[in-house]
Structure formats: C-alpha cells, structure tokens
Design an enzyme around this catalytic site. Sequence first.
Site, PDB file in Angstrom:
ATOM      1  CB  SER A   1     -16.098  -5.390   5.910  1.00  0.00           C
ATOM      2  OG  SER A   1     -17.620  -5.194   5.360  1.00  0.00           O
ATOM      3  CE  LYS A   2     -20.119 -11.691   9.369  1.00  0.00           C
ATOM      4  NZ  LYS A   2     -21.086 -12.141  10.312  1.00  0.00           N
ATOM      5  NE  ARG A   3     -20.916  -2.881   4.912  1.00  0.00           N
ATOM      6  CZ  ARG A   3     -21.012  -3.073   6.141  1.00  0.00           C
ATOM      7  NH1 ARG A   3     -21.787  -3.617   6.602  1.00  0.00           N
ATOM      8  NH2 ARG A   3     -19.972  -2.199   6.889  1.00  0.00           N
ATOM      9  CG  ASP A   4     -13.521  -6.778   1.208  1.00  0.00           C
ATOM     10  OD1 ASP A   4     -13.537  -6.874  -0.053  1.00  0.00           O
ATOM     11  OD2 ASP A   4     -12.381  -6.842   1.692  1.00  0.00           O
TER      12      ASP A   4
ATOM     13  CD  GLN B   1     -15.519 -11.361   4.095  1.00  0.00           C
ATOM     14  OE1 GLN B   1     -16.065 -11.315   5.155  1.00  0.00           O
ATOM     15  NE2 GLN B   1     -15.418 -10.398   3.186  1.00  0.00           N
TER      16      GLN B   1
END
Length: 487
Positions: free
Chosen positions: A254-257, A262
């Site tokens: 996830s881009k929120r990880d 990333q």
Amino acid sequence: MAQEVRVRYAPSPTGHLHIGNARTALFNYLFARKHGGKLIIRIEDTDVKRNVAGGEENQLTYLKWLGISWDESIDVGGGYGPYRQTERLDIYKASYEELLEKGLAYYCYCTEQELEQEREEQMARGETPRYSGRHRDLTGEQRQSFEAEGRVPSIRFRVPEGKRYTFNDMVKGEISFDTAEMGDFVIVKKDGIPTYNFAVVIDDYKMKISHVLRGEDHISNTPRQLMIYEALGWEPPQFGHMTLIVNEQRKKLSKRDESIIQFIEQYDDLGYLPETLFNFIALLGWSPEGEQEIFTREELADIFDASRLSKSPAVFDTQKLAWMNNEYLKKAELSRVVGLCLPHLQKAGRVGAELDAAEYDWASSLVGLYQDKLRSASDIVELTELFFREDPADEEEAAVVLAEEQVPAVLSAFSGQIEAAGDAEFSADAIKAMIKSVQQQTGFKGKQLFMPIRAALTGQTHGPDLNETIRLLGKQKVLARLGARLG
C-alpha cells in the site's frame, strides 16, 4: 512470434513513478527487447481532476533513470499518435458513435443521487450493486424530457445478457467471467471524456498492441474490455496479469505502508544505483533459471521469459535490496560513488557546499574508506560520524580495551610520534611507520598495540584501514583526541 510484438506502459500523470508501475514498465520493456518488438509509452491523462503537476515528467524522467528506453511516445513520436489520451478525443468519438448507432451503447441521464439510491437499495437487499439498466431503452420523448430538465447524459455500454467471456492469461491461465452480475457500464462520462475501460481498448487496437502485461488488479477490467473489442469487431491482444507485490508480512503493498520506500525518485535521492533498482525490480514476480541474482540490463533482456512470471505474490525484501545495492556500489567507480555521497554529507553540514581541490580529495578518500560498507549513499553520514565529532562516543568493547594497563604507554608513545611528524609527512605510509616505531619503543604488538590506538581515536574496535583513518582525521584532531585520553 509471428506477429510483431508491440507492448505498452500507460501511466496516468496522477503521481510520481511508483515501484509497482515501474515493474509494469520494466517487464514490458524486457518482453519487447526479448522479442525484437516495440515498447510504447502512452499517457492516460483523461482523469483530469487527479492529474498532478510534474506527474508526466516524473514518470518519463525516472523510467529513463532506470535505464528503460522506448520506441514511441510523446517525446519521440511514432506512427500511431497522438500518445496522450486527451489529444485523442476525436478518435474515441468515432468509436462510441459507432456503438450508439449499432444500439450497443446508449445515453443514460441518471443523476448521481439516483444512482446512489439504487446502490443503497440493492445493498439493503443483499445484492451486488450494479446499474439496473433503467435508461437502457428510453424513447425519443423521454430523452427530450430529460434534456429539457437540463440533464447531461453519460454513455453506457450495453452488456450482453447471459454471456461468458473467457481468455487465456499469460500468467494465470484460463480465466472466465459471466455477465450476470455486471451492469451496463459508463464508457463516456458526462463531460464527454471517455472512461478508462473504453479508451484503453481504442488505444490498444489503434496502436496495434499485441500483448498487454499489467498488474492483476486489472483482471476485473478485462471482461469489459473484451466486450468492447467484440462490439467493434476487433481482435483483442493477449493479456497477462502480474501478481501483486506484498510487503514482508505478506500484505498487499500500500502507498500508505511506510515500512517500504515506494517511489523510484526516493531511491535516487537516497543514493541507490539505477542498475540496482532495475535488477531488483526484475526479480519481483519473475525468476530466471539457476541461482544467479545479479544481472546486467542486457542479460535480463536476453533471458527474460514471460512463462516464468510468478503465480504467487512477489515479496518486497528490503534487506535483499540493500544487499544488492551494496554489491553494485562496491564495484562502482569511486568518482561515481563520491558524486552520490557528497550531497548527503553537504546536507548534514559535514562538508561545504563548494569544495576546493584539497577538500574534494579529502572527501573522496573518506568515501573510498567506506565504499564497501555502503548500502545506499545516504549511509555515508552515519558511517563517517566519528570524523566530525569533537570526541568519539565509545562503544562498549572500546571502553574495555581502553581500560587495559598498557594503553597509557601505547598512546603516549604514539602521541610523541605524531607531534614529531611534519604536516607534509602525515600520510598513511608515514603513520604505518609511526605505529611500527611505537611497537619497538613499548614492546607491545598486535591487538595490544592497534586496538588502543583505534579505540582512542574512533571509539570503536573495528573499522576500515587504521592508517588511512588516522590520516583523514588529521594531525590536530588526532593529537587532541590522544591528549583527552591521556588526561
């Protein structure tokens, strides 16, 4: 392959180049080069509200940084342009007007409120939300009435009823979908801009795309696209859907990880080499034969085989990436590594923004001292901290060494050697000779000699070449640290 291989990477300029999108581009690049085909970069910018300034430029800049080249795009031209979707609106119009004339598409005047109410009622009944088809068969009078109200229509595709669509996926094998649970979907929005599932079909067909390699999150789009191919009487390309990239806890990336960096730009900023990222990304969901893991771009293009694309999620192993970058950095030209490290030393205030020749030579030697330890160029700041502190912070093992009884004699003798040396003589070879003299003077050798000197000057018991470390510390700093130890 009999037909010409033409593949595409089609980013939306809604953000910077993400690791997942970079993988899609890279696999398409390798597939094209393996088969002597063409890679097309197409900009899918029809979601105008989500487009960000610099998004398109960042995508192209960091594809080039990775070492990916292409044959047709907005910057190199080609025979199938334009290569931005917003410049192809007339091309889409011709196709959706054809579908309208055939009765395979229709105008829908539903408002957002009506559609939302419909969805809520379906979910309340435990049904899968889908468009009911309420405007499928409007009369001319009904259309005029809606337009008199000021309603602006979208265009929906008429999904065939009771039909099954099957395709042979290059990665996953045979996949089938029934239309029973699929409602008529929008192909042109109320603002006249085509939706993704419609535009991508027109573009892929008009640009003669032979193979579509993309992430498995697009699998559910494929039946809708196959319907449009069928309605227009066109042959679809061969599809291949790559598995997800997951983190080390096997959860979808996830881009929120925040546990994983990333965006490709961030790796560039940290001082990763582009060939590292190319190599690492190529092994995310694809594996060559054998145990080898370090490959050049040319080697990867030569051995790439789409049949070896993994059916299991690709694990993003941060430790493996760090190891791989260390392998590349160790083999890189020192001048290149210095170029990567200097901005980090400058940002940390360790060296000036402008360096004269002597300062540059000193910084280059410092980087060279730690080149084999670097996992990224940004590591240079932490690795070289001991050179910039007033007093080194002692590690536990260093404190133990400095408590040994021979230490005062060794440090005192070494301090005398340093004081007697001229500044011009302060070279690694001269320092080696001084330590040899201390051995002769005190009778201590081996660990009893070297360990106290290293511990006193660096606060560590292990590190890079001791003579070069002392030279880079400089005569005055060495004397100050020895003096502090001797009281």
